[in-house]
Write an enzyme that holds these catalytic residues in place. Structure first.
Site, PDB file in Angstrom:
ATOM      1  N   TRP A  20       0.996  -1.382   0.176  1.00 54.04           N
ATOM      2  CA  TRP A  20      -0.259  -0.189  -0.096  1.00 54.04           C
ATOM      3  C   TRP A  20       0.541   1.169  -0.464  1.00 54.04           C
ATOM      4  O   TRP A  20       0.397   2.503  -0.776  1.00 54.04           O
ATOM      5  CB  TRP A  20      -0.894  -0.161   0.979  1.00 54.04           C
ATOM      6  CG  TRP A  20      -2.154  -1.025   1.040  1.00 54.04           C
ATOM      7  CD1 TRP A  20      -2.229  -2.060   1.743  1.00 54.04           C
ATOM      8  CD2 TRP A  20      -3.316  -1.046   0.045  1.00 54.04           C
ATOM      9  NE1 TRP A  20      -3.430  -2.866   1.115  1.00 54.04           N
ATOM     10  CE2 TRP A  20      -3.749  -2.215   0.625  1.00 54.04           C
ATOM     11  CE3 TRP A  20      -3.254  -0.106  -1.328  1.00 54.04           C
ATOM     12  CZ2 TRP A  20      -5.019  -2.180  -0.704  1.00 54.04           C
ATOM     13  CZ3 TRP A  20      -4.446  -0.461  -2.044  1.00 54.04           C
ATOM     14  CH2 TRP A  20      -4.601  -1.860  -1.701  1.00 54.04           C
ATOM     15  N   ASP A  24      -1.195   6.513   6.469  1.00 57.36           N
ATOM     16  CA  ASP A  24      -2.219   5.789   5.510  1.00 57.36           C
ATOM     17  C   ASP A  24      -3.575   4.781   7.075  1.00 57.36           C
ATOM     18  O   ASP A  24      -2.248   3.847   7.028  1.00 57.36           O
ATOM     19  CB  ASP A  24      -1.947   4.906   4.825  1.00 57.36           C
ATOM     20  CG  ASP A  24      -3.220   4.007   4.290  1.00 57.36           C
ATOM     21  OD1 ASP A  24      -4.041   3.932   4.603  1.00 57.36           O
ATOM     22  OD2 ASP A  24      -2.482   3.498   2.956  1.00 57.36           O
ATOM     23  N   LYS A  78     -12.180  -2.014   6.974  1.00 57.07           N
ATOM     24  CA  LYS A  78     -11.448  -2.620   7.604  1.00 57.07           C
ATOM     25  C   LYS A  78     -11.799  -2.570   8.988  1.00 57.07           C
ATOM     26  O   LYS A  78     -11.943  -3.262   9.606  1.00 57.07           O
ATOM     27  CB  LYS A  78     -10.323  -2.482   7.691  1.00 57.07           C
ATOM     28  CG  LYS A  78      -9.594  -2.876   6.356  1.00 57.07           C
ATOM     29  CD  LYS A  78      -9.081  -2.314   5.226  1.00 57.07           C
ATOM     30  CE  LYS A  78      -9.069  -2.755   3.880  1.00 57.07           C
ATOM     31  NZ  LYS A  78      -7.798  -1.999   2.419  1.00 57.07           N
TER      32      LYS A  78
END
Ligand SMILES: *Cc1c(COP(=O)(O)O)cnc(C)c1O
Length: 363
Positions: free
Chosen positions: A103, A174, A198
């Site tokens: 990511w 993030d 999530k």
């Protein structure tokens, strides 16, 4: 109801707390005697404005978000933030990135499309199995910001403490896969962002927490939907926000607060992930963890077996025992157990039992 639910180890969208789903069901067709579902309400109605306001208040309380930060509930996922952050916070100059896995690499690629970047540390040489060492000498003293990914969902590694930030450079993180999973000091960050799917609620909402002084960097020529300053001025209501998703996040926040907040959930998450790491460590190499022990994620436990055939056998056997979502991401393979806030410890205990039994019959 409870007994028909499976052990849900999905990486995202992921398991939700059962009490939250039950409350949403109760309120589904007639929210608080309004005669409507939340998804049928005008986003400009007093009822929805209260939901939005209360959700933000609960989020602030739970995470300890100071008054000089703005909270936004946006769309486009964390992936749109990969672009919006450099667009808004780097009107000129360069931004620093630390690469720790899938990511952070994606975030960096988007930032490069739009301007100048510098990678100041990476753990690529060791297959992104750790957080690299960062010294302040490597940092560009004029960087617009420093970007990290607090938890690499695919590699299963996490930052335990923030990297050093010289010269008052804003730290951007993030937190898609570990927001609200443990206490953090928001004051250490310039901007935090997270896709909701999530740990916070359903897909379709992205939470952004941004320090107010950084809003002044947004240039007027940015498209309005991509301009933090404009979105902040409209209080996440520049256009129709994802109303039902925001309502669901509110219910998840209620559940977290009722269950003792981030200290409690943080300790529980450590305990849950510890059970699986222990099962790996006592397996004499039958299971092999991807992350170096000091950087192990409390949210995503990633491991491999001797070979792909055995891994495949493990996944298939797990599905027969009503476990879902254990297959690792296609980019690295193996097994991944995602243990987000809403996953009950009983599911983790069942997984550990299953791992032991699988090793006994296949070891
Ligand atoms: C899932 C995830 C993303 C992608 O989120 P989208 O909402 O699908 O854009 C980005 N970063 C991290 C750390 C993630 O876990």
């Amino acid at each position: 109801m409870q007994e028909r639910r499976i052990h849900n180890f999905n990486a995202g969208p992921a398991t939700m707390p059962l009490p939250v789903l039950e409350r949403a069901r109760e309120e589904m067709v007639n929210y608080k005697s309004s005669g409507m579902s939340v998804m049928e309400m005008s986003h400009r109605s007093p009822q929805f404005e209260k939901i939005l306001h209360d959700t933000e208040e609960k989020f602030r309380k739970l995470l300890g978000i100071p008054a000089d930060y703005t909270v936004l509930f946006l769309q486009g996922g964390a992936s749109l933030q990969f672009a919006m952050i450099p667009m808004n916070l780097r009107p000129e100059g360069s931004a620093d990135y630390i690469l720790t896995g899938y990511w952070s690499n994606k975030a960096h690629k988007e930032a490069k499309l739009l301007g100048s970047t510098q990678v100041i540390a990476t753990s690529e040489e060791s297959g992104f199995d750790r957080i690299p060492l960062v010294s302040s000498e490597n940092q560009n003293p004029d960087a617009a910001f420093l970007h990290i990914t607090s938890n690499e969902t695919i590699q299963g590694i996490k930052w335990t403490t923030e990297p050093p930030c010289t010269n008052g450079i804003p730290l951007v993180s993030d937190m898609s896969s570990n927001i609200a999973s443990r206490p953090i000091d928001v004051n250490k960050y310039g901007l935090i962002y997270a896709g909701a799917q999530k740990n916070l609620g359903p897909a379709g909402v992205t939470a952004v927490i941004v320090r107010n002084d950084l809003l002044d960097r947004s240039l007027d020529n940015l498209p309005s939907m991509l301009n933090y300053k404009k979105l902040a001025k409209e209080g996440s209501m520049y256009n129709t926000p994802p109303t039902y998703g925001i309502y669901m996040i509110g219910l998840v926040l209620d559940w977290l607060i009722e269950n003792g907040g981030l200290d409690k959930i943080g300790a529980l998450n450590k305990e849950k992930s510890g059970l699986v790491y222990q099962a790996i460590d006592v397996s004499n190499g039958f299971y092999k963890g991807h992350a170096q022990p000091q950087d192990r994620s409390h949210m995503n436990v990633v491991f491999t077996l001797k070979n792909d055939a055995l891994t495949q056998q493990f996944i298939e056997a797990s599905q027969k025992e009503r476990f879902v979502g254990l297959k690792g991401h296609k980019s690295i393979g193996g097994v991944r157990a995602s243990l987000y806030n809403a996953l009950p410890i009983e599911a983790v205990q069942s997984l550990v039992e299953f791992m032991k039994e699988f090793q006994r019959t296949n070891g």
